[in-house]
Design an enzyme around this catalytic site. Structure first.
Site, short mmCIF file in Angstrom:
data_model
loop_
_atom_site.label_atom_id
_atom_site.label_comp_id
_atom_site.label_asym_id
_atom_site.label_seq_id
_atom_site.Cartn_x
_atom_site.Cartn_y
_atom_site.Cartn_z
N ALA A 156 -19.51 -64.33 73.51
CA ALA A 156 -20.71 -65.33 73.89
C ALA A 156 -21.50 -64.28 74.83
O ALA A 156 -21.80 -63.17 74.46
CB ALA A 156 -20.09 -66.32 74.66
N CYS A 157 -22.04 -65.00 75.88
CA CYS A 157 -22.91 -64.37 76.94
C CYS A 157 -22.33 -63.15 77.47
O CYS A 157 -23.18 -62.51 78.00
CB CYS A 157 -23.39 -65.34 77.94
SG CYS A 157 -24.38 -66.50 77.20
N SER A 158 -21.11 -62.90 77.54
CA SER A 158 -20.34 -61.74 78.34
C SER A 158 -20.02 -60.67 77.38
O SER A 158 -19.48 -59.53 77.63
CB SER A 158 -18.91 -62.14 78.85
OG SER A 158 -19.09 -63.28 79.80
N ALA A 159 -20.46 -60.55 76.12
CA ALA A 159 -20.13 -59.66 75.13
C ALA A 159 -20.80 -58.47 75.48
O ALA A 159 -20.20 -57.23 75.21
CB ALA A 159 -20.74 -59.93 74.10
N SER A 342 -28.88 -64.47 76.18
CA SER A 342 -27.21 -64.45 75.95
C SER A 342 -26.74 -63.13 76.24
O SER A 342 -26.82 -62.53 77.44
CB SER A 342 -27.03 -65.01 74.44
OG SER A 342 -25.57 -65.04 74.42
#
Length: 382
Positions: A156-159, A342
């Site tokens: 998700a947004c931490s990728a 993101s």
């Protein structure tokens, strides 16, 4: 040998949507809905929808505009989704790969590298337009990288930060010396543009980051990485390949060619207040403990390149980590123009806001999002 971030690149779609434009389309949809369902609303069977406003959007998020791959479909009150023709795999470059290639080529140029000098490509994002073959392998082929490896990963947004950590690990294991992280986000296709609480949040973009093992360091030395996850359903996007079978099981009407009408409540959803209350303290804790682990006082940190989720989240994390009177320039902002992009968002901030960072200065690239997931990368300017 030192592992460094040596360059970044960015691809920004040509279509830009301002808050004012978005509100006109959204409010037209609301008026049509309320008129169509007037009797049901009057009878209490349905709830009337509320208008949005540019002022509400900016106050809630800090966002003033966003870039998307198709503006026309999103701003059509009858459609409210991006429209782009299908591309036949193997004959045309996919939309995600095309965006990724453009960002990566810019990063390679900035690093003074050719594609064939890469040993690996990690395409790290919040969603992929297909399960396989990997978008990363398509990018590898399209950009002219021969040999090596490529794979997709979803955090998700931490990728982006998780991808950097994977690159560092692969290099330390001897699997590669030069790896590109590519964050391609077509968030406009994942977003329910009819939801007042979230229709304004996301934008489309692609970012690329070059990680190299070097005898003579340059760019930013990667000092250390820390990753954290904890299960939560406060941020979800559940639309996927099993929907057809689940819908058939539920007896829903099958649409043309065996496909089922998309279910809007399976698109992006979040419990915003819960996310704010639960994520911000944990992000601050992760950054603070990560710095302490590396014996770095917080007053030595010159930059926090944070995930551009929300202006209020950024401000709270900055004040919690650096002190209530912290200089806001420590945590640069890109959300005003791009919206939340993101996984790409901390790299957008990193790419655009390095002015004033001098040799020896320390910074933190930090991302956070669904999962919950949090990634922290400490870097030092060479």
């Amino acid at each position: 040998m030192t592992i460094c971030i040596t360059a970044t690149g960015l691809h920004v779609p040509k279509d830009k949507i301002t808050n004012e434009e978005l509100v006109v389309a959204f409010n037209a949809y609301v008026d049509n809905y309320n008129t169509t369902h007037a009797q049901a609303i009057q009878a209490g069977e349905k709830v009337a929808l509320q208008h949005s406003s540019a002022e509400f959007i900016q106050k809630a998020s800090g966002i003033k505009s966003r870039y998307v791959i198709d503006k026309k479909g999103i701003l059509d009150p009858e459609i409210m989704a991006p429209i782009f023709p299908a591309r036949k795999i193997g004959e045309e470059l996919s939309v995600m790969a095309q965006m990724g290639v453009q960002a990566l080529q810019q990063a390679l140029d900035n690093a003074g590298l050719k594609a064939d000098e890469l040993d690996g490509i990690i395409c790290a994002g919040s969603n992929f337009q297909r399960a396989y073959p990997a978008i990363a392998i398509e990018i590898q082929h399209a950009i002219g990288m021969v040999g090596g490896f490529a794979f997709d990963m979803n955090v998700a947004c931490s990728a982006a930060t998780f991808g950097i950590a994977q690159a560092v690990g692969n290099i330390k294991m001897g699997l590669a010396k030069k790896i590109a992280i590519v964050n391609v986000e077509i968030m406009s296709a994942q977003l329910n543009w009819r939801n007042r609480d979230s229709h304004f949040i996301f934008g489309d973009i692609a970012a690329a980051t070059i990680i190299e093992e070097l005898d003579t360091p340059k760019g930013y030395e990667i000092v250390d990485c820390q990753l954290f996850t904890q299960f939560s359903t406060n941020i979800t996007q559940q639309y996927g390949f099993m929907d057809r079978s689940e819908s058939l099981s539920a007896g829903e009407q099958v649409m043309h060619e065996g496909m089922v009408e998309p279910v809007y409540d399976k698109l992006f959803l979040q419990e915003g207040r819960k996310v704010f209350r639960e994520v911000c303290p944990k992000v601050s804790e992760i950054i603070t403990t990560h710095l302490a682990k590396n014996h770095i006082p917080t007053d030595k940190v010159k930059r926090l390149w944070l995930h551009q989720a929300n202006i209020n989240m950024i401000d709270l994390i900055l004040r919690t980590v650096m002190g209530k009177d912290a200089d806001k320039s420590i945590a640069p902002i890109s959300i005003y123009e791009y919206g939340n992009t993101s996984s790409a968002s901390p790299m957008v901030a990193f790419h655009e806001h390095q002015d004033g960072v001098q040799s020896g200065d320390l910074g933190v690239i930090c991302s956070f999002g669904a999962g919950y997931s949090i990634g922290s990368v400490i870097v030092k300017k060479v």
